[in-house]
Scaffold this active site. Structure first.
Site, PDB file in Angstrom:
ATOM      1  N   LYS A  77       2.264  -5.353   4.427  1.00  0.00           N
ATOM      2  CA  LYS A  77       3.071  -5.006   5.601  1.00  0.00           C
ATOM      3  C   LYS A  77       2.224  -5.068   6.874  1.00  0.00           C
ATOM      4  CE  LYS A  77       4.300  -0.930   3.868  1.00  0.00           C
ATOM      5  NZ  LYS A  77       3.638  -0.935   2.544  1.00  0.00           N
ATOM      6  N   ARG A 115      11.603   4.785   4.086  1.00  0.00           N
ATOM      7  CA  ARG A 115      11.039   4.858   2.743  1.00  0.00           C
ATOM      8  C   ARG A 115      11.959   5.563   1.780  1.00  0.00           C
ATOM      9  NH1 ARG A 115       5.479   3.689   4.104  1.00  0.00           N
ATOM     10  NH2 ARG A 115       4.199   3.831   2.265  1.00  0.00           N
ATOM     11  N   ARG A 139      -9.408  -3.156  -1.619  1.00  0.00           N
ATOM     12  CA  ARG A 139      -9.595  -2.633  -0.273  1.00  0.00           C
ATOM     13  C   ARG A 139     -10.273  -1.261  -0.275  1.00  0.00           C
ATOM     14  NH1 ARG A 139      -4.197  -1.179   3.049  1.00  0.00           N
ATOM     15  NH2 ARG A 139      -4.312   0.675   1.775  1.00  0.00           N
ATOM     16  N   ARG A 185      -9.632   5.131   3.331  1.00  0.00           N
ATOM     17  CA  ARG A 185      -8.404   5.917   3.191  1.00  0.00           C
ATOM     18  C   ARG A 185      -8.463   6.786   1.945  1.00  0.00           C
ATOM     19  NH1 ARG A 185      -3.063   2.470   4.560  1.00  0.00           N
ATOM     20  NH2 ARG A 185      -2.306   3.800   2.867  1.00  0.00           N
ATOM     21  N   ARG A 212       1.590   6.515  -5.469  1.00  0.00           N
ATOM     22  CA  ARG A 212       2.271   5.789  -4.381  1.00  0.00           C
ATOM     23  C   ARG A 212       3.243   4.757  -4.969  1.00  0.00           C
ATOM     24  NH1 ARG A 212      -2.991   3.854  -1.409  1.00  0.00           N
ATOM     25  NH2 ARG A 212      -1.636   2.676   0.002  1.00  0.00           N
TER      26      ARG A 212
HETATM   27  P1  AP5 Z   1      -1.954  -4.380   3.856  1.00  0.00           P
HETATM   28  O1  AP5 Z   1      -1.512  -5.382   4.846  1.00  0.00           O
HETATM   29  O2  AP5 Z   1      -2.821  -3.260   4.310  1.00  0.00           O
HETATM   30  O3  AP5 Z   1      -0.702  -3.808   3.051  1.00  0.00           O
HETATM   31  P2  AP5 Z   1       0.274  -2.630   3.439  1.00  0.00           P
HETATM   32  O4  AP5 Z   1       1.568  -2.943   2.769  1.00  0.00           O
HETATM   33  O5  AP5 Z   1       0.287  -2.413   4.920  1.00  0.00           O
HETATM   34  O6  AP5 Z   1      -0.493  -1.456   2.678  1.00  0.00           O
HETATM   35  P3  AP5 Z   1      -0.593   0.078   2.997  1.00  0.00           P
HETATM   36  O7  AP5 Z   1      -1.636   0.633   2.064  1.00  0.00           O
HETATM   37  O8  AP5 Z   1      -0.802   0.345   4.424  1.00  0.00           O
HETATM   38  O9  AP5 Z   1       0.816   0.540   2.524  1.00  0.00           O
HETATM   39  P4  AP5 Z   1       1.341   1.912   2.144  1.00  0.00           P
HETATM   40  O10 AP5 Z   1       2.797   1.713   2.179  1.00  0.00           O
HETATM   41  O11 AP5 Z   1       0.797   2.456   0.873  1.00  0.00           O
HETATM   42  O12 AP5 Z   1       0.694   2.863   3.240  1.00  0.00           O
HETATM   43  P5  AP5 Z   1       1.259   3.572   4.541  1.00  0.00           P
HETATM   44  O13 AP5 Z   1       0.153   3.672   5.486  1.00  0.00           O
HETATM   45  O14 AP5 Z   1       2.540   2.963   4.983  1.00  0.00           O
HETATM   46  O15 AP5 Z   1      -2.661  -5.184   2.664  1.00  0.00           O
HETATM   47  C1  AP5 Z   1      -3.259  -4.500   1.563  1.00  0.00           C
HETATM   48  C2  AP5 Z   1      -4.522  -5.265   1.143  1.00  0.00           C
HETATM   49  O16 AP5 Z   1      -4.140  -6.547   0.598  1.00  0.00           O
HETATM   50  C3  AP5 Z   1      -5.488  -5.564   2.287  1.00  0.00           C
HETATM   51  O17 AP5 Z   1      -6.794  -5.513   1.800  1.00  0.00           O
HETATM   52  C4  AP5 Z   1      -5.110  -6.999   2.706  1.00  0.00           C
HETATM   53  O18 AP5 Z   1      -6.185  -7.691   3.265  1.00  0.00           O
HETATM   54  C5  AP5 Z   1      -4.689  -7.610   1.384  1.00  0.00           C
HETATM   55  N1  AP5 Z   1      -3.638  -8.613   1.510  1.00  0.00           N
HETATM   56  C6  AP5 Z   1      -2.544  -8.579   2.355  1.00  0.00           C
HETATM   57  N2  AP5 Z   1      -1.774  -9.666   2.174  1.00  0.00           N
HETATM   58  C7  AP5 Z   1      -2.377 -10.403   1.189  1.00  0.00           C
HETATM   59  C8  AP5 Z   1      -2.071 -11.624   0.550  1.00  0.00           C
HETATM   60  N3  AP5 Z   1      -0.970 -12.329   0.870  1.00  0.00           N
HETATM   61  N4  AP5 Z   1      -2.868 -12.080  -0.423  1.00  0.00           N
HETATM   62  C9  AP5 Z   1      -4.004 -11.380  -0.784  1.00  0.00           C
HETATM   63  N5  AP5 Z   1      -4.380 -10.208  -0.200  1.00  0.00           N
HETATM   64  C10 AP5 Z   1      -3.564  -9.723   0.771  1.00  0.00           C
HETATM   65  O19 AP5 Z   1       1.629   5.026   3.973  1.00  0.00           O
HETATM   66  C11 AP5 Z   1       0.642   5.929   3.537  1.00  0.00           C
HETATM   67  C12 AP5 Z   1       1.263   7.269   3.199  1.00  0.00           C
HETATM   68  O20 AP5 Z   1       1.873   7.841   4.381  1.00  0.00           O
HETATM   69  C13 AP5 Z   1       2.406   7.251   2.178  1.00  0.00           C
HETATM   70  O21 AP5 Z   1       1.921   7.281   0.843  1.00  0.00           O
HETATM   71  C14 AP5 Z   1       3.204   8.510   2.558  1.00  0.00           C
HETATM   72  O22 AP5 Z   1       2.566   9.672   2.082  1.00  0.00           O
HETATM   73  C15 AP5 Z   1       3.101   8.519   4.064  1.00  0.00           C
HETATM   74  N6  AP5 Z   1       4.216   7.793   4.717  1.00  0.00           N
HETATM   75  C16 AP5 Z   1       4.129   6.614   5.401  1.00  0.00           C
HETATM   76  N7  AP5 Z   1       5.331   6.245   5.880  1.00  0.00           N
HETATM   77  C17 AP5 Z   1       6.199   7.221   5.500  1.00  0.00           C
HETATM   78  C18 AP5 Z   1       7.595   7.409   5.683  1.00  0.00           C
HETATM   79  N8  AP5 Z   1       8.347   6.514   6.338  1.00  0.00           N
HETATM   80  N9  AP5 Z   1       8.154   8.521   5.148  1.00  0.00           N
HETATM   81  C19 AP5 Z   1       7.427   9.425   4.482  1.00  0.00           C
HETATM   82  N10 AP5 Z   1       6.101   9.313   4.263  1.00  0.00           N
HETATM   83  C20 AP5 Z   1       5.496   8.215   4.771  1.00  0.00           C
END
Ligand code: AP5
Length: 197
Positions: free
Chosen positions: A20, A97, A132, A138, A149
Protein backbone atom coordinates in the site's frame (compact mmCIF):
# COMPACT_ATOMS: atom_id res chain seq x y z
CA UNK A 1 -16.27 21.89 6.01
CA UNK A 2 -15.12 18.40 5.02
CA UNK A 3 -18.46 17.54 3.41
CA UNK A 4 -18.45 20.83 1.55
CA UNK A 5 -14.96 20.21 0.17
CA UNK A 6 -16.28 17.44 -2.08
CA UNK A 7 -12.89 16.38 -3.45
CA UNK A 8 -12.27 12.88 -4.86
CA UNK A 9 -11.33 10.26 -2.31
CA UNK A 10 -9.62 6.94 -3.04
CA UNK A 11 -9.20 4.20 -0.47
CA UNK A 12 -6.28 1.76 -0.63
CA UNK A 13 -6.99 -1.55 1.07
CA UNK A 14 -4.75 -4.61 1.35
CA UNK A 15 -3.19 -7.00 3.83
CA UNK A 16 -0.14 -6.07 5.91
CA UNK A 17 2.82 -5.76 3.52
CA UNK A 18 0.65 -5.80 0.38
CA UNK A 19 2.50 -2.71 -0.93
CA UNK A 20 0.00 0.00 0.00
CA UNK A 21 2.66 2.50 1.07
CA UNK A 22 4.97 1.63 -1.83
CA UNK A 23 2.27 2.19 -4.45
CA UNK A 24 0.88 5.29 -2.72
CA UNK A 25 4.25 7.04 -3.03
CA UNK A 26 4.15 6.46 -6.78
CA UNK A 27 0.47 7.43 -7.13
CA UNK A 28 1.03 10.69 -5.27
CA UNK A 29 4.03 11.55 -7.46
CA UNK A 30 1.89 11.08 -10.60
CA UNK A 31 -1.53 12.42 -9.58
CA UNK A 32 -0.71 14.95 -6.86
CA UNK A 33 -3.30 13.57 -4.44
CA UNK A 34 -2.78 13.98 -0.69
CA UNK A 35 -1.58 10.68 0.81
CA UNK A 36 -2.89 9.85 4.27
CA UNK A 37 -1.82 6.54 5.81
CA UNK A 38 -3.91 5.61 8.84
CA UNK A 39 -0.96 3.59 10.20
CA UNK A 40 1.40 6.59 9.84
CA UNK A 41 -1.15 8.92 11.47
CA UNK A 42 -1.45 6.49 14.39
CA UNK A 43 2.34 6.07 14.72
CA UNK A 44 2.77 9.88 14.68
CA UNK A 45 0.16 10.17 17.41
CA UNK A 46 2.05 7.62 19.54
CA UNK A 47 5.33 9.52 18.96
CA UNK A 48 3.71 12.82 19.94
CA UNK A 49 3.36 11.53 23.50
CA UNK A 50 -0.31 12.61 23.70
CA UNK A 51 -2.72 10.79 26.06
CA UNK A 52 -4.60 9.57 22.96
CA UNK A 53 -1.36 8.12 21.58
CA UNK A 54 -0.47 6.41 24.86
CA UNK A 55 -3.55 4.19 24.56
CA UNK A 56 -2.62 3.06 21.06
CA UNK A 57 0.78 1.44 21.54
CA UNK A 58 -0.43 -1.79 23.10
CA UNK A 59 -3.22 -2.24 20.55
CA UNK A 60 -0.90 -1.70 17.58
CA UNK A 61 1.75 -3.99 19.02
CA UNK A 62 -0.91 -6.69 19.37
CA UNK A 63 -1.89 -6.45 15.69
CA UNK A 64 -5.50 -5.51 16.52
CA UNK A 65 -7.47 -2.54 15.21
CA UNK A 66 -7.57 0.68 17.20
CA UNK A 67 -11.05 2.08 17.98
CA UNK A 68 -12.69 3.47 14.87
CA UNK A 69 -13.45 6.92 16.38
CA UNK A 70 -9.73 7.47 17.06
CA UNK A 71 -8.78 6.69 13.44
CA UNK A 72 -11.57 8.80 11.98
CA UNK A 73 -10.65 11.79 14.18
CA UNK A 74 -7.02 11.60 13.03
CA UNK A 75 -8.03 11.23 9.38
CA UNK A 76 -10.45 14.16 9.63
CA UNK A 77 -7.86 16.40 11.31
CA UNK A 78 -5.31 15.61 8.59
CA UNK A 79 -7.90 16.15 5.83
CA UNK A 80 -8.89 19.54 7.20
CA UNK A 81 -5.28 20.71 7.28
CA UNK A 82 -4.70 19.48 3.71
CA UNK A 83 -7.91 21.10 2.44
CA UNK A 84 -6.87 24.43 3.92
CA UNK A 85 -3.65 24.04 1.92
CA UNK A 86 -5.66 23.42 -1.26
CA UNK A 87 -5.66 19.61 -1.57
CA UNK A 88 -7.37 18.42 -4.74
CA UNK A 89 -8.09 14.90 -3.51
CA UNK A 90 -7.07 12.15 -1.10
CA UNK A 91 -5.47 8.77 -1.22
CA UNK A 92 -6.33 7.17 2.11
CA UNK A 93 -4.20 4.10 2.76
CA UNK A 94 -4.99 1.37 5.28
CA UNK A 95 -8.51 2.63 5.71
CA UNK A 96 -11.25 1.46 6.05
CA UNK A 97 -10.21 -1.67 7.87
CA UNK A 98 -13.64 -2.78 8.96
CA UNK A 99 -17.01 -2.22 7.31
CA UNK A 100 -18.15 0.08 10.13
CA UNK A 101 -15.23 2.45 9.36
CA UNK A 102 -16.34 2.74 5.74
CA UNK A 103 -19.95 3.40 6.74
CA UNK A 104 -18.88 5.99 9.31
CA UNK A 105 -16.71 7.77 6.73
CA UNK A 106 -19.59 7.83 4.23
CA UNK A 107 -22.05 9.28 6.71
CA UNK A 108 -19.68 11.86 8.20
CA UNK A 109 -17.66 12.86 5.11
CA UNK A 110 -18.51 11.38 1.72
CA UNK A 111 -18.36 8.27 -0.45
CA UNK A 112 -15.06 7.17 -1.94
CA UNK A 113 -14.71 7.41 -5.69
CA UNK A 114 -12.88 4.08 -5.94
CA UNK A 115 -11.36 1.48 -3.63
CA UNK A 116 -8.16 -0.22 -4.77
CA UNK A 117 -7.60 -3.62 -3.18
CA UNK A 118 -4.08 -5.09 -3.37
CA UNK A 119 -4.52 -8.83 -3.47
CA UNK A 120 -1.44 -10.75 -2.25
CA UNK A 121 -1.11 -14.33 -0.94
CA UNK A 122 -0.42 -14.76 2.75
CA UNK A 123 3.00 -16.42 2.21
CA UNK A 124 4.16 -13.44 0.14
CA UNK A 125 2.95 -10.97 2.80
CA UNK A 126 4.87 -12.79 5.53
CA UNK A 127 8.01 -12.96 3.38
CA UNK A 128 7.88 -9.23 2.58
CA UNK A 129 7.27 -8.17 6.17
CA UNK A 130 9.98 -10.41 7.59
CA UNK A 131 12.31 -9.05 4.89
CA UNK A 132 11.54 -5.53 6.07
CA UNK A 133 11.61 -6.33 9.82
CA UNK A 134 15.33 -5.71 10.38
CA UNK A 135 15.25 -2.19 8.96
CA UNK A 136 11.69 -0.93 9.53
CA UNK A 137 12.09 -0.23 13.23
CA UNK A 138 8.40 -1.07 13.61
CA UNK A 139 7.43 -2.84 16.82
CA UNK A 140 4.79 -4.84 14.90
CA UNK A 141 7.21 -6.33 12.32
CA UNK A 142 7.90 -9.58 14.16
CA UNK A 143 6.51 -13.01 13.36
CA UNK A 144 4.00 -13.14 16.24
CA UNK A 145 2.48 -9.73 15.50
CA UNK A 146 2.58 -10.35 11.73
CA UNK A 147 0.42 -13.46 12.30
CA UNK A 148 -2.03 -11.41 14.36
CA UNK A 149 -2.13 -8.62 11.75
CA UNK A 150 -2.94 -11.25 9.11
CA UNK A 151 -5.70 -12.67 11.29
CA UNK A 152 -7.17 -9.18 11.77
CA UNK A 153 -7.05 -8.65 8.02
CA UNK A 154 -8.93 -11.89 7.29
CA UNK A 155 -11.58 -11.41 9.96
CA UNK A 156 -12.19 -7.64 9.86
CA UNK A 157 -10.87 -6.23 6.58
CA UNK A 158 -11.78 -8.96 4.06
CA UNK A 159 -15.49 -8.04 4.53
CA UNK A 160 -14.58 -4.46 3.49
CA UNK A 161 -13.54 -5.85 0.10
CA UNK A 162 -16.94 -7.55 -0.31
CA UNK A 163 -18.73 -4.40 0.85
CA UNK A 164 -17.19 -2.18 -1.84
CA UNK A 165 -17.48 -4.92 -4.46
CA UNK A 166 -21.22 -4.99 -3.86
CA UNK A 167 -21.31 -1.19 -4.30
CA UNK A 168 -19.44 -1.49 -7.62
CA UNK A 169 -16.53 0.60 -6.30
CA UNK A 170 -13.85 -2.06 -5.91
CA UNK A 171 -10.86 -2.58 -8.17
CA UNK A 172 -9.09 -5.84 -7.31
CA UNK A 173 -5.41 -5.72 -8.27
CA UNK A 174 -3.12 -8.74 -8.25
CA UNK A 175 -0.23 -7.21 -6.29
CA UNK A 176 2.21 -10.14 -6.44
CA UNK A 177 4.25 -8.82 -9.38
CA UNK A 178 6.95 -6.17 -9.56
CA UNK A 179 6.33 -2.71 -8.13
CA UNK A 180 6.34 -1.20 -11.65
CA UNK A 181 3.98 -3.80 -13.13
CA UNK A 182 1.51 -3.28 -10.30
CA UNK A 183 1.77 0.48 -10.72
CA UNK A 184 0.91 0.08 -14.41
CA UNK A 185 -2.37 -1.61 -13.46
CA UNK A 186 -3.06 1.05 -10.83
CA UNK A 187 -2.54 3.83 -13.37
CA UNK A 188 -4.78 2.14 -15.94
CA UNK A 189 -7.58 2.07 -13.37
CA UNK A 190 -7.05 5.56 -11.96
CA UNK A 191 -6.83 7.11 -15.42
CA UNK A 192 -10.39 5.95 -16.08
CA UNK A 193 -11.71 8.11 -13.26
CA UNK A 194 -9.16 10.87 -12.68
CA UNK A 195 -9.68 12.78 -15.90
CA UNK A 196 -12.32 14.66 -13.91
CA UNK A 197 -9.88 15.71 -11.12
P1 AP5 B 1 4.67 -1.65 2.04
O1 AP5 B 1 4.51 -0.79 0.85
O2 AP5 B 1 5.25 -1.06 3.27
O3 AP5 B 1 3.30 -2.38 2.37
P2 AP5 B 1 2.07 -1.86 3.22
O4 AP5 B 1 0.88 -2.56 2.68
O5 AP5 B 1 2.05 -0.36 3.26
O6 AP5 B 1 2.51 -2.47 4.63
P3 AP5 B 1 2.24 -1.97 6.09
O7 AP5 B 1 3.09 -2.83 6.99
O8 AP5 B 1 2.42 -0.52 6.24
O9 AP5 B 1 0.75 -2.39 6.25
P4 AP5 B 1 -0.10 -2.60 7.48
O10 AP5 B 1 -1.47 -2.59 6.93
O11 AP5 B 1 0.26 -3.80 8.29
O12 AP5 B 1 0.32 -1.40 8.43
P5 AP5 B 1 -0.36 -0.02 8.82
O13 AP5 B 1 0.71 0.93 9.08
O14 AP5 B 1 -1.44 0.34 7.87
O15 AP5 B 1 5.52 -2.93 1.57
C1 AP5 B 1 5.90 -3.94 2.51
C2 AP5 B 1 7.30 -4.44 2.13
O16 AP5 B 1 7.23 -5.14 0.87
C3 AP5 B 1 8.34 -3.34 1.95
O17 AP5 B 1 9.58 -3.82 2.37
C4 AP5 B 1 8.34 -3.10 0.42
O18 AP5 B 1 9.56 -2.62 -0.04
C5 AP5 B 1 8.04 -4.48 -0.11
N1 AP5 B 1 7.27 -4.48 -1.35
C6 AP5 B 1 6.22 -3.64 -1.69
N2 AP5 B 1 5.74 -3.95 -2.90
C7 AP5 B 1 6.47 -5.02 -3.35
C8 AP5 B 1 6.46 -5.80 -4.52
N3 AP5 B 1 5.57 -5.56 -5.51
N4 AP5 B 1 7.31 -6.82 -4.65
C9 AP5 B 1 8.24 -7.09 -3.66
N5 AP5 B 1 8.33 -6.37 -2.51
C10 AP5 B 1 7.45 -5.35 -2.35
O19 AP5 B 1 -1.09 -0.42 10.20
C11 AP5 B 1 -0.37 -0.74 11.36
C12 AP5 B 1 -1.30 -0.91 12.54
O20 AP5 B 1 -2.00 0.33 12.80
C13 AP5 B 1 -2.43 -1.93 12.36
O21 AP5 B 1 -2.01 -3.25 12.66
C14 AP5 B 1 -3.50 -1.41 13.33
O22 AP5 B 1 -3.18 -1.74 14.66
C15 AP5 B 1 -3.37 0.09 13.19
N6 AP5 B 1 -4.25 0.65 12.14
C16 AP5 B 1 -3.86 1.19 10.95
N7 AP5 B 1 -4.92 1.62 10.24
C17 AP5 B 1 -6.01 1.35 11.01
C18 AP5 B 1 -7.41 1.56 10.83
N8 AP5 B 1 -7.90 2.10 9.71
N9 AP5 B 1 -8.23 1.16 11.83
C19 AP5 B 1 -7.77 0.61 12.95
N10 AP5 B 1 -6.46 0.38 13.19
C20 AP5 B 1 -5.59 0.75 12.23
Amino acid sequence: PLKAANVPIFFIVGGPGSGKGTQCDKIVAKYGLTHLSSGDLLRDEVKSGSPRGAQLTAIMESGALVPLEVVLDLVKEAMLIAIEKGSKGFLIDGYPREVAQGQQFESEIQEAKLVLFFDVAEETLVKRLLGRAETSGRADDNIDTIKKRLHTFVTSTAPVVDYYESKGKLVRINAEGTVDDIFGVVVANLDKVTSKI
